[in-house]
Structures are given as C-alpha cells and as structure tokens.
Design an enzyme around this catalytic site. Sequence first.
Site, short mmCIF file in Angstrom:
data_model
loop_
_atom_site.label_atom_id
_atom_site.label_comp_id
_atom_site.label_asym_id
_atom_site.label_seq_id
_atom_site.Cartn_x
_atom_site.Cartn_y
_atom_site.Cartn_z
N ARG A 195 17.40 62.21 36.13
CA ARG A 195 18.78 62.71 36.24
C ARG A 195 19.30 63.12 34.86
O ARG A 195 20.08 64.07 34.74
CB ARG A 195 19.70 61.66 36.88
CG ARG A 195 19.83 60.38 36.09
CD ARG A 195 20.95 59.50 36.59
NE ARG A 195 20.98 58.22 35.89
CZ ARG A 195 22.07 57.51 35.69
NH1 ARG A 195 23.24 57.93 36.12
NH2 ARG A 195 22.00 56.34 35.06
N GLU B 83 31.55 66.47 49.50
CA GLU B 83 30.23 67.07 49.33
C GLU B 83 29.98 68.24 50.28
O GLU B 83 29.35 69.23 49.89
CB GLU B 83 29.15 66.00 49.53
CG GLU B 83 29.12 64.94 48.45
CD GLU B 83 30.13 63.82 48.67
OE1 GLU B 83 30.25 62.95 47.79
OE2 GLU B 83 30.80 63.82 49.73
N PHE C 124 24.21 61.91 49.61
CA PHE C 124 25.32 62.79 50.01
C PHE C 124 24.87 64.24 50.18
O PHE C 124 25.35 64.95 51.05
CB PHE C 124 26.45 62.72 48.97
CG PHE C 124 26.92 61.31 48.68
CD1 PHE C 124 26.98 60.37 49.69
CD2 PHE C 124 27.27 60.93 47.40
CE1 PHE C 124 27.40 59.07 49.43
CE2 PHE C 124 27.69 59.63 47.13
CZ PHE C 124 27.76 58.70 48.14
N HIS D 14 19.78 60.17 41.98
CA HIS D 14 19.85 58.82 42.56
C HIS D 14 19.10 58.73 43.89
O HIS D 14 19.57 58.11 44.84
CB HIS D 14 21.31 58.38 42.73
CG HIS D 14 22.05 58.20 41.45
ND1 HIS D 14 22.34 59.26 40.63
CD2 HIS D 14 22.56 57.10 40.85
CE1 HIS D 14 23.00 58.82 39.56
NE2 HIS D 14 23.12 57.52 39.66
N ASP E 104 22.73 49.56 44.08
CA ASP E 104 23.64 50.27 45.00
C ASP E 104 23.27 50.02 46.46
O ASP E 104 24.06 50.26 47.37
CB ASP E 104 23.64 51.78 44.72
CG ASP E 104 24.39 52.12 43.45
OD1 ASP E 104 24.95 51.19 42.83
OD2 ASP E 104 24.43 53.30 43.07
N ARG F 146 17.39 57.75 39.25
CA ARG F 146 18.28 57.01 38.35
C ARG F 146 17.52 56.20 37.31
O ARG F 146 17.97 56.03 36.18
CB ARG F 146 19.15 56.07 39.20
CG ARG F 146 20.08 55.18 38.39
CD ARG F 146 20.73 54.15 39.31
NE ARG F 146 21.81 53.42 38.67
CZ ARG F 146 22.49 52.44 39.26
NH1 ARG F 146 22.19 52.08 40.48
NH2 ARG F 146 23.46 51.82 38.62
#
Length: 313
Positions: A10, A58, A83, A109, A117, A167
């Site tokens: 990322r 999104e 998303f 991610h 998460d 990530r």
Amino acid sequence: MPEVKKIATRESYGNALVELGKKHDDVVVLDADLAGATKTGTFKKAFPERHIDCGIAEADMMGIAAGIATTGKVPFASTFAMFAAGRAFEQVRNSIGYPHLNVKIGATHAGISVGEDGATHQCLEDIALMRMIPGMTVVVPSDDIEAKAAVEAAYEHKGPVYLRFGRLAVPVINDRPDYKFELGKGVLLREGSDVTIVATGLEVGSALEAADRLAQDGVSAEVINIHTIKPLDEEIILKSAAKTGRVVTAEEAFIAGGLGGAVAELLSAKLPTKLARIGVDDQFGESGPAVELLHKYKLDGEGVYEQVKAFLG
C-alpha cells in the site's frame, strides 16, 4: 545475514501514484476518506487539484471515477479491498466493467494480513469477484518493486484494472537487474523438477521460503510468480506442470474462485495434473496480529512448506 528490506505494497501504491502524477497530468486519484490508510495522501499533498476525497461513499466514488474516465482522464479509485470489491461491487460491475471504462481500482488492506481489523475487513473473496467481471484485469503484486511496476502498467493499459495491495510490510524479493513486469506474464523465480508452486501476492515470498526448506529435504520445487491473475499466463503454468507433474497454488485469499480456481480450471481443461490449493478454505478470518494469523492459517513459509510436503506424501 543482512536484514531484508520490507515495505507494505500500500505504501508502494502511494509512492507510485506520485511518480505517475509527475509524468502524466491526466492522472486523477480518488479516495473514500482513507487517504492516510491507502497512502493516497502522498498524491494529495503533491497534486491537491487532482485528488478527490469522495467521503465514506465507496459506491459513489466508483461512479465518479467512471464519469471521469469518460472525459479522457485516468482515475485511480482507492479504498480498502473490502469496500472496493465488496460494498461497491455493483458499481464496479455495471458502471466500470460493463462499459469497459479506463478506471484503475487501487484496493488496499486485502487479505487476512489486515490483522487486528478482523474478519469484516479481511477481504478474501475479492480476487474471485473481480476475476468474474468481463474485461477486468486483476493484479496482485508480490512486493514494493512489483507494486510500483504494476501501477505504471495499469496506467498504460486501456481498460479497467483491479490492483490488490496489502497492509503488512513484506520482503522485497524482486530487487534484481533482470526484473521485468508485464501484465499477463508470470515470472519463473526458481527452477525445479519435483513440484510447481504457483503463488501470488505475499505468498510469493512464502513460496520461496518453502522451496528453500523443501530443498533441504531433497525436494526440487519450481516457483512461479503469477502477479496477474487475469489474464492468466497459461503457457508458463502448463509448461511447468508438464515438467513436474504436480502443482500447488498459494494465495492470501479464498481458494475458491481465486488463483487456485483459475489454475484448476486451466489444468482440468488442458493438462489434468495433481493439484493442491493453499489459501483460506471456506472460513472467515479473525482479529489478531498479521504475522500470527498468517502462521495460524498456514500461509507463511513454514505453513506452505508443511502443506506442500503433505501433498507430496
């Protein structure tokens, strides 16, 4: 031993966008209130007039990106994979894929290595979902060097591209003078004769580690980096499968419909070969440190080694 350089893809995405923006004034970057996490904030700082924060919307962002693409600009719509591929799937399918617009989707991610998460954000189905959209190119870079090259290649490619980034900081494995990135072309990283390991994303590093361990057991493993899931490099896989007679796929995703699914479809149609698929099998992830999760789900080097050994019997 010298310490191996590690960087999250990322981060590579954000850095690559800035370099792309310097060379091409038609690049526009969109994000959905996640500029810090997706690292598009670096582009925003360098080119504020070409950055659009769409807020936590999104689906709207994908529609806006589609509209921008019709003006001749090249939009990079950026958000978490969950998303991009999940929440906004309908808009990606109907507003970007169906009219085959020149939109690039930067999905960060992705995979179980999102870590703490948890399951709701650990998108493991995105490769399968994006692979199903007609005309969509799907790319999963293995490291910093490949991620930057993929962003450049995505810009040059005319049509929708899904770019999958992580990530977790991962080892840089492509730092060599002969490295070349080409969409749709796999990379033979290690020659072998006993088994073929076809890997993508951070699993490429795990596959190389597993190959080292297998060599100590007298097993010669061929390792292929398939950074482009779609279009799939059929030639390199078929050639290797014909040589070794046994194939293992490795991906940080659900084995259903992803790289494993694509390779299974290829081999069953053109060269029936013994196949094992390494990935997450029909279960959600969980919250925890990324490295520990990769170990638990047997996606680290040790886990890939153990599963290949079991497959070989």
